[in-house]
Design a protein around this motif. Structure first.
Motif, PDB file in Angstrom:
ATOM      1  N   ASP A   1      36.024  30.904  38.119  1.00 48.88           N
ATOM      2  CA  ASP A   1      36.407  30.067  39.263  1.00 48.88           C
ATOM      3  C   ASP A   1      35.194  29.961  40.192  1.00 48.88           C
ATOM      4  OD1 ASP A   1      37.380  28.905  41.543  1.00 48.88           O
ATOM      5  OD2 ASP A   1      38.759  30.528  42.058  1.00 48.88           O
ATOM      6  N   GLU A   2      34.621  28.774  40.272  1.00 51.73           N
ATOM      7  CA  GLU A   2      33.370  28.615  41.036  1.00 51.73           C
ATOM      8  C   GLU A   2      33.602  28.140  42.470  1.00 51.73           C
ATOM      9  OE1 GLU A   2      30.723  26.167  38.739  1.00 51.73           O
ATOM     10  OE2 GLU A   2      30.558  27.655  37.131  1.00 51.73           O
ATOM     11  N   SER A   3      34.847  28.237  42.949  1.00 51.54           N
ATOM     12  CA  SER A   3      35.137  27.713  44.292  1.00 51.54           C
ATOM     13  C   SER A   3      34.384  28.464  45.390  1.00 51.54           C
ATOM     14  CB  SER A   3      36.646  27.749  44.567  1.00 51.54           C
ATOM     15  OG  SER A   3      37.123  29.080  44.539  1.00 51.54           O
ATOM     16  N   TRP A   4      33.962  29.722  45.115  1.00 56.79           N
ATOM     17  CA  TRP A   4      33.226  30.493  46.122  1.00 56.79           C
ATOM     18  C   TRP A   4      31.871  29.868  46.438  1.00 56.79           C
ATOM     19  CZ3 TRP A   4      28.461  32.190  44.627  1.00 56.79           C
ATOM     20  CH2 TRP A   4      28.216  32.215  43.239  1.00 56.79           C
ATOM     21  N   ILE A   5      31.329  29.065  45.508  1.00 56.09           N
ATOM     22  CA  ILE A   5      29.955  28.551  45.658  1.00 56.09           C
ATOM     23  C   ILE A   5      29.831  27.666  46.903  1.00 56.09           C
ATOM     24  CG2 ILE A   5      28.168  27.080  44.641  1.00 56.09           C
ATOM     25  CD1 ILE A   5      29.106  28.096  41.877  1.00 56.09           C
ATOM     26  N   GLY A   6      30.822  26.826  47.147  1.00 53.54           N
ATOM     27  CA  GLY A   6      30.714  25.905  48.266  1.00 53.54           C
ATOM     28  C   GLY A   6      31.303  26.390  49.573  1.00 53.54           C
ATOM     29  N   GLU A   7      31.529  27.721  49.668  1.00 54.33           N
ATOM     30  CA  GLU A   7      32.256  28.231  50.819  1.00 54.33           C
ATOM     31  C   GLU A   7      31.398  28.749  51.947  1.00 54.33           C
ATOM     32  OE1 GLU A   7      35.077  31.113  49.571  1.00 54.33           O
ATOM     33  OE2 GLU A   7      36.463  29.628  48.744  1.00 54.33           O
TER      34      GLU A   7
END
Length: 214
Positions: free
Chosen positions: A206-212
């Motif tokens: 889950d790469e959602s952390w990248i844009g956070e």
């Protein structure tokens, strides 16, 4: 200072563990990761190396007091098994990633008798696949594998499940959560990055952390 935090500080100080949440690294598997880990760097930093090898020796004495032989994983665990074996006065060997295609075609290097109690020495555990292969090779050779010691573990769900399924214990000097928290305290990353790092650890795909970034 507790051992896990001291080792975390050591690894961060020599960039054996390096966090880059805003410019992720790409692993061979294609997974984007905010962390790069190269524990081989401990070998060229004598003070850190001393902490690591004495720490591994203590882990083995405390958790596997019946250990008779140490077996390093190839190649990263070999030096750590050798130095820790020297500290403890125990024999050591290592397990190749595949059998040699010449000579005696050994996959296990060093003398190993059937029934001997073995501890596997590994530098890093992520998904657990490679170290479990080593455990299986040793078991097939008749060893009684007591478990694993390692410098650092991610504590990833997949790795924990694989170790459990293989019925093998692992004790690490430090782990992802401790290193992330220590990195924030020491100013290597911002405190608000810790949550992103843990999110990666919990589900690397889950790469959602990248844009956070806040």
């Amino acid at each position: 200072m507790e051992l896990s935090k001291r080792i975390a500080k050591d690894l961060l100080s020599i960039k054996a563990v390096f966090f880059r949440p805003d410019e992720p690294f790409t692993w061979a598997s294609g997974i984007k990761s905010p962390v790069y880990c190269d524990n081989r760097l401990t070998l060229t930093a004598p003070e850190v190396r001393n902490d690591v090898e004495n720490g591994l020796a203590e882990l083995i004495k405390n958790e596997y007091p019946d250990a008779q032989v140490l077996m390093g994983t190839s190649t990263a665990g070999i030096a750590h098994a050798a130095i820790t074996g020297h500290i403890l006065g125990l024999p050591m060997g290592y397990v190749r990633s595949g059998a040699k295609d010449h000579g005696r075609q050994n996959q296990i290097e060093g003398r190993l008798e059937k029934g001997q109690k073995v501890v596997v020495v590994e530098d890093l555990i992520s998904t657990g696949g490679s170290v479990i292969e080593v455990v299986n090779v040793l078991r097939e050779a008749g060893a009684d594998v007591l478990g694993i010691v390692s410098i650092f573990t991610y504590g990833m769900k997949k790795g924990l499940e694989r170790l459990s399924a293989a019925n093998v214990k692992n004790y690490s000097l430090t782990n992802f959560d401790v290193i992330a928290k220590t990195a924030a305290e020491e100013g290597y990353i911002r405190p608000e990055d810790v949550e992103r790092l843990i999110k990666f650890r919990n589900n690397p795909s889950d790469e959602s952390w990248i844009g956070e970034r806040q």
